[in-house]
Design an enzyme around this catalytic site. Structure first.
Site, PDB file in Angstrom:
ATOM      1  N   ASP A  30     -33.340  90.604 -93.279  1.00 24.69           N
ATOM      2  CA  ASP A  30     -34.226  91.766 -93.386  1.00 24.69           C
ATOM      3  C   ASP A  30     -35.335  91.448 -94.398  1.00 24.69           C
ATOM      4  OD1 ASP A  30     -33.449  95.099 -93.007  1.00 24.69           O
ATOM      5  OD2 ASP A  30     -35.217  94.414 -94.110  1.00 24.69           O
ATOM      6  N   LYS A  84     -62.698  78.976 -81.667  1.00 26.72           N
ATOM      7  CA  LYS A  84     -63.085  78.559 -80.315  1.00 26.72           C
ATOM      8  C   LYS A  84     -64.228  77.544 -80.378  1.00 26.72           C
ATOM      9  CE  LYS A  84     -62.046  82.853 -77.835  1.00 26.72           C
ATOM     10  NZ  LYS A  84     -61.519  82.711 -76.489  1.00 26.72           N
ATOM     11  N   ASP A 120     -60.601  96.697 -81.823  1.00 30.03           N
ATOM     12  CA  ASP A 120     -59.884  95.550 -81.258  1.00 30.03           C
ATOM     13  C   ASP A 120     -60.758  94.300 -81.189  1.00 30.03           C
ATOM     14  OD1 ASP A 120     -57.670  94.260 -80.045  1.00 30.03           O
ATOM     15  OD2 ASP A 120     -58.464  94.662 -78.046  1.00 30.03           O
ATOM     16  N   HIS A 166     -64.214  89.976 -83.447  1.00 27.46           N
ATOM     17  CA  HIS A 166     -64.694  88.855 -82.627  1.00 27.46           C
ATOM     18  C   HIS A 166     -66.207  88.927 -82.375  1.00 27.46           C
ATOM     19  CE1 HIS A 166     -60.494  88.329 -82.108  1.00 27.46           C
ATOM     20  NE2 HIS A 166     -60.324  88.991 -80.985  1.00 27.46           N
TER      21      HIS A 166
HETATM   22  C1  BG6 Z   1     -57.592  89.941 -78.885  1.00 24.81           C
HETATM   23  C2  BG6 Z   1     -57.578  91.370 -78.448  1.00 24.81           C
HETATM   24  O1  BG6 Z   1     -57.892  89.847 -80.252  1.00 24.81           O
HETATM   25  O2  BG6 Z   1     -58.571  89.220 -78.143  1.00 24.81           O
HETATM   26  C3  BG6 Z   1     -57.352  91.495 -76.958  1.00 24.81           C
HETATM   27  O3  BG6 Z   1     -56.579  92.086 -79.153  1.00 24.81           O
HETATM   28  C4  BG6 Z   1     -58.325  90.634 -76.197  1.00 24.81           C
HETATM   29  O4  BG6 Z   1     -57.434  92.846 -76.532  1.00 24.81           O
HETATM   30  C5  BG6 Z   1     -58.332  89.213 -76.755  1.00 24.81           C
HETATM   31  O5  BG6 Z   1     -57.948  90.622 -74.832  1.00 24.81           O
HETATM   32  C6  BG6 Z   1     -59.409  88.368 -76.089  1.00 24.81           C
HETATM   33  O6  BG6 Z   1     -59.324  87.040 -76.509  1.00 24.81           O
HETATM   34  P1  BG6 Z   1     -59.933  85.875 -75.595  1.00 24.81           P
HETATM   35  O7  BG6 Z   1     -59.786  84.663 -76.422  1.00 24.81           O
HETATM   36  O8  BG6 Z   1     -59.133  85.860 -74.347  1.00 24.81           O
HETATM   37  O9  BG6 Z   1     -61.377  86.256 -75.322  1.00 24.81           O
END
Ligand code: BG6
Length: 465
Positions: free
Chosen positions: A93, A180, A233, A238
């Site tokens: 735990d 990437k 998200d 991103h």
């Molecule tokens: C993630 C999100 O961070 O990135 C997802 O939580 C999304 O919702 C994903 O689908 C996309 O990543 P990639 O590399 O497939 O563009």
């Protein structure tokens, strides 16, 4: 310095610890990355999984094997044998000091372990405190995944929690977009080509747009997604990272933080978003997904327009669009240049640069040439470089974990960048604007079109790169 605070230095990590060893992230990303690291980089340090599942080490090995078969491009038997030999497992735990005592024992003489917290953020606080109290944090690095908070205030609180034990230089926040190839290539294409940089500014660029389209819905992640939505998200992290790479000034040198310094300057020069510059959408049927609240107003689509108040970008709109259940899966950047004079030479289209960031990689320049024949009219031609082989996420995680273990933080999100990115989206989170329904398989609600009025409109990525 707080007790147990990590010491400076860039010695390689001599143990890899992952909390949440029996969970989803480990299954989909970490084991595959470890196999690749063994194959390519010679990972030789102990790999210690921690979880509370009542499992044995043998069960964790079996889990690793099926993870590699399903997500790692297949099991490489020689690499798997090495991974299985390096693997240790602590079942316990996270609230029990005995778990961390067992970890301390398992670490043996390791002086610079890397602890990957592949667990919900709500557990970070107690886990980092227990790491410190047990002596496991001394000299250590900590690796965490997004979400880094769910708004500016919680991001600050999370950073304070981490800093109570770890120095910023020992914290590695993963945004897998930064791992990437195609995203790094944005920087290279910009700064390694003499022809580009002189025109990469408000004098020549008309608008920039980024589309992240996904042909699938929430894929069984309804509960998580319904607490998150598209802005939290993928936009706050991103896609703003992509804006950062597209818009930053040349890094001043190659000192380790130079790229991150420029990234954060971009974020700080983006004014907080206004509700009128955002259109939210939700695909029809979303509220029937398991885990989604009936009547939820969480967005599965967001389109927005932002400005960068800088010498280089003043007056150039940046458009961002992200959505689930769109017609296809592709992440693409289009940079439209201003039109030259003499409209017969370039009647409809201007030049543009197109960067496909995933699932394939492509860079294409749309130019105009003379249409063969007696008339003095032009036609478009695409100069393209396409790579269908790359863009895999295992590659991104392998790269990021390797860098974290080497202590190279260039591709990780720094505290100030996380907070500056939240400051941009903070005013538009939640129900600041209405959510418009759209049919799955379409490009989102038509209301999004008003954002690009005066520019060329949204450019929908094509199926082929
Ligand atoms: C993630 C999100 O961070 O990135 C997802 O939580 C999304 O919702 C994903 O689908 C996309 O990543 P990639 O590399 O497939 O563009």
């Amino acid at each position: 310095m707080a007790q147990g605070r990590a010491a400076p230095g860039t010695d390689p990590s001599d143990a890899f610890v992952f909390f949440g060893a029996t969970g989803d992230l480990a299954y989909k990303k970490i084991f595959p990355a470890l196999q690749s690291m063994i194959l390519r980089g010679g990972l030789t340090v102990p790999v210690i999984g921690v979880a509370k599942s009542g499992w044995s080490l043998e069960q964790l090995r079996e889990r690793a094997r099926s993870s590699l078969a399903e997500h790692g491009g297949g099991v490489d038997e020689a690499a798997f044998a090495r991974l299985a030999a390096l693997l240790k497992y602590i079942d316990g735990d996270y609230a029990d000091p005995a778990t961390f005592e067992a970890l301390r024992q398992a670490l043996g003489g390791a002086r610079r372990p890397a602890h990957y917290l592949a667990i919900p953020p709500s557990l970070f606080g107690s886990v980092v405190q227990s790491l410190a109290q047990s002596g496991c944090a001394a000299g250590a690095r900590v690796v965490i995944e997004k979400p880094f908070g769910h708004d500016l205030a919680s991001a600050r609180a999370l950073n304070a929690t981490l800093h109570s034990v770890f120095a910023e230089r020992s914290i590695f926040r993963i945004d897998h977009y930064l791992g990437k190839e195609a995203v790094e290539n944005l920087l290279f294409f910009r700064f390694a080509n003499t022809f580009l940089e002189p025109i990469w500014n408000r004098h020549y660029v008309d608008s920039v747009q980024i589309t992240m389209a996904e042909a699938f819905g929430v894929q069984g992640r309804g509960k998580f997604y319904d607490e998150t939505g598209a802005i939290r998200d993928v936009v706050q992290n991103h896609l703003l990272q992509v804006v950062g790479y597209l818009a930053m000034e040349p890094p001043i040198s190659l000192y380790p933080d130079s790229v991150r310094d420029e990234q954060v300057k971009v974020f700080r020069s983006i004014p907080p978003l206004k509700p009128e510059n955002l259109v939210r959408g939700q695909f029809r049927g979303y509220t029937k997904e398991p885990g989604v609240a009936p009547g939820s107003t969480v967005e599965t689509f967001a389109a927005l327009r932002l400005e960068i108040d800088s010498w280089r970008w003043d007056g150039v709109p940046f458009f961002i669009r992200a959505g689930k259940s769109l017609p296809l899966t592709a992440t693409e950047v289009v940079v439209d240049l201003k039109r030259p004079p003499l409209s017969t030479l370039s009647p409809q289209e201007s030049n543009s640069f197109r960067f496909r960031l995933g699932p394939q990689i492509a860079i294409a320049i749309s130019a105009r040439i003379k249409k063969p024949g007696p008339e003095m009219v032009s036609m478009p031609v695409a100069l393209a470089a396409v790579d269908n082989s790359a863009g895999d996420e295992v590659g991104a995680y392998e790269r990021l974990l390797t860098d974290a273990m080497r202590g190279d933080a260039t591709l990780f999100v720094r505290e100030d960048a996380v907070e500056a990115a939240w400051a941009i989206v903070d005013p538009i989170l939640g129900d600041a604007t209405p959510v418009h329904p759209y049919d799955p398989g379409t490009w989102g609600p038509a209301e999004a079109d008003r954002l690009t009025a005066g520019c060329e409109g949204w450019r929908n990525p094509a199926k082929d790169p």
